[in-house]
Design an enzyme around this catalytic site. Structure first.
Site, PDB file in Angstrom:
ATOM      1  N   ASN A 171       0.878  -1.171   0.000  1.00 49.95           N
ATOM      2  CA  ASN A 171       0.000   0.000   0.000  1.00 49.95           C
ATOM      3  C   ASN A 171       0.913   1.218   0.000  1.00 49.95           C
ATOM      4  OD1 ASN A 171      -1.822   2.039   0.521  1.00 49.95           O
ATOM      5  ND2 ASN A 171      -2.206   1.427   2.650  1.00 49.95           N
ATOM      6  N   TRP A 172       1.056   1.817  -1.170  1.00 46.34           N
ATOM      7  CA  TRP A 172       2.021   2.928  -1.280  1.00 46.34           C
ATOM      8  C   TRP A 172       1.540   4.204  -0.581  1.00 46.34           C
ATOM      9  CZ3 TRP A 172       4.042   2.966  -7.082  1.00 46.34           C
ATOM     10  CH2 TRP A 172       4.731   1.763  -7.321  1.00 46.34           C
ATOM     11  N   HIS A 189      -9.471   1.248   4.637  1.00 47.86           N
ATOM     12  CA  HIS A 189      -8.231   1.476   5.391  1.00 47.86           C
ATOM     13  C   HIS A 189      -8.521   2.426   6.555  1.00 47.86           C
ATOM     14  CE1 HIS A 189      -4.155   2.561   6.444  1.00 47.86           C
ATOM     15  NE2 HIS A 189      -3.765   1.485   5.780  1.00 47.86           N
ATOM     16  N   GLU A 202      -6.905   4.797   7.756  1.00 46.82           N
ATOM     17  CA  GLU A 202      -6.621   6.214   7.472  1.00 46.82           C
ATOM     18  C   GLU A 202      -7.807   6.867   6.762  1.00 46.82           C
ATOM     19  OE1 GLU A 202      -2.856   5.616   5.490  1.00 46.82           O
ATOM     20  OE2 GLU A 202      -1.964   5.018   7.394  1.00 46.82           O
ATOM     21  N   GLU A 256      -5.606  -4.993  10.357  1.00 44.20           N
ATOM     22  CA  GLU A 256      -4.557  -4.009  10.634  1.00 44.20           C
ATOM     23  C   GLU A 256      -4.872  -3.280  11.933  1.00 44.20           C
ATOM     24  OE1 GLU A 256      -2.544  -2.855   6.667  1.00 44.20           O
ATOM     25  OE2 GLU A 256      -4.196  -1.481   7.020  1.00 44.20           O
ATOM     26  N   SER A 312       3.282  -2.338  10.526  1.00 41.89           N
ATOM     27  CA  SER A 312       4.729  -2.409  10.762  1.00 41.89           C
ATOM     28  C   SER A 312       5.312  -3.786  10.456  1.00 41.89           C
ATOM     29  CB  SER A 312       5.055  -1.971  12.188  1.00 41.89           C
ATOM     30  OG  SER A 312       4.650  -0.626  12.383  1.00 41.89           O
ATOM     31  N   GLY A 315       2.692  -1.223   4.316  1.00 44.96           N
ATOM     32  CA  GLY A 315       2.778   0.199   4.004  1.00 44.96           C
ATOM     33  C   GLY A 315       4.225   0.605   3.768  1.00 44.96           C
ATOM     34  N   GLY A 316       4.863   1.141   4.806  1.00 42.63           N
ATOM     35  CA  GLY A 316       6.214   1.697   4.696  1.00 42.63           C
ATOM     36  C   GLY A 316       7.207   0.790   3.979  1.00 42.63           C
TER      37      GLY A 316
HETATM   38  C1  PEP Z   1      -0.859   0.046   6.094  1.00 41.87           C
HETATM   39  O1  PEP Z   1      -1.101   1.227   6.240  1.00 41.87           O
HETATM   40  O2  PEP Z   1      -1.596  -0.662   5.374  1.00 41.87           O
HETATM   41  C2  PEP Z   1       0.300  -0.489   6.798  1.00 41.87           C
HETATM   42  C3  PEP Z   1       0.286  -1.746   7.143  1.00 41.87           C
HETATM   43  O3  PEP Z   1       1.327   0.398   7.052  1.00 41.87           O
HETATM   44  P1  PEP Z   1       2.752   0.072   7.725  1.00 41.87           P
HETATM   45  O4  PEP Z   1       3.237  -1.219   7.117  1.00 41.87           O
HETATM   46  O5  PEP Z   1       3.610   1.239   7.350  1.00 41.87           O
HETATM   47  O6  PEP Z   1       2.520  -0.053   9.188  1.00 41.87           O
END
Ligand code: PEP
Length: 252
Positions: free
Chosen positions: A9-10, A96, A98, A168, A214, A235-236
């Site tokens: 997920n960019w 999501h 966010e 998540e 994470s 994500g990251g």
């Molecule tokens: C995400 O937002 O879908 C996610 C899992 O982010 P991160 O891996 O950066 O925690």
């Protein structure tokens, strides 16, 4: 056997050229060394059509991070599920945390988005997960069940087969705090039992449930070794090809 999936997920990162470069780099890596799981990259809308031109989607599926809750018309700035599909994308992330938090997407709005995405032939990566306060109050099971009931349990079993669930925990997203493999397995098993209650064991056994929060190359092997964790939404660590490949390799 249900599908094992690692999806990136960019988010709102990278301009068009940077995104193209990253997708090309990843494709080169995975062409040289075939993954043992399905791989998906979910990118900003503006990247989709350009990346679809060169992406071998037998190797890497392409997806959007969102779509509109309306079919078409006077909704300035929105991008419909049909538009996403017309780029060549095959997936869309819906729900999501966010988007739920910053854009006030309610269960009803998400339900509309899911229906439209499925109608247009997209697969949906549907995100659920509790906040830190909810986890501390021991309410995580209640929360994820309500999220499923609110937006996807209205689907028929046939429709539900096109849903991938991403668990998540909000407290683990982008914070560097990962749920332990045991914590994640416990709730994944609960989510699967909830799907089984609604759709029966066969559908539940076929449903891929991804962990997100994470996740990185160092913790992915332990998480993915759990029986009810079918991969990750990343994500990251999806923003650098080598980091993302490190997670994909957890399935080796
Ligand atoms: C995400 O937002 O879908 C996610 C899992 O982010 P991160 O891996 O950066 O925690």
């Amino acid at each position: 056997m249900r599908k094992k999936i690692v999806a990136g997920n960019w988010k709102m990162n990278m301009n068009l050229q940077e995104g193209i470069d990253l997708a090309k780099e990843l494709q080169e890596m995975l062409t040289a060394e075939k993954p043992n799981c399905d791989v998906v990259i979910c990118t900003p809308f503006i990247h989709l059509a350009s990346i679809a031109q060169f992406l071998n989607q037998d190797l890497i599926g392409l997806g959007a991070e969102n779509c509109a809750d309306k079919d078409k018309g006077a909704y300035t700035g929105e991008v419909s599920a049909e538009m996403v599909k017309s780029t060549g994308a095959k997936y869309v992330i819906i729900g999501h945390s966010e988007r739920r938090e910053y854009y006030h997407e309610t269960p009803e709005i998400l339900k509309e988005k899911v229906l439209l995405a499925l109608q247009k032939g997209l697969k949906v990566i549907f995100c659920i997960g509790e906040s830190l306060a909810e986890r501390e109050a021991g309410k995580q099971n209640e929360v994820v069940k309500a999220e499923l009931e609110g937006s996807v349990f209205n689907l028929t079993a046939e429709e539900f087969r096109n849903i991938v669930i991403a668990y998540e925990p909000i407290w683990a997203i982008g914070t560097g705090k990962t749920a332990t493999a045991e914590q994640a397995e416990e709730i994944h098993a609960y989510i699967r039992s909830t799907v089984a209650e609604r759709y029966g064991n066969e559908v539940a056994e076929q449903t891929s449930i991804l962990y997100g929060g994470s996740c990185k190359a160092s913790n992915a092997p332990e998480l993915f070794a759990k029986p009810d964790i079918d991969g990750g939404l990343i994500g990251g660590a999806s923003l650098k090809a080598a980091d993302f490949k490190g997670i994909i390799d957890a399935w080796k």
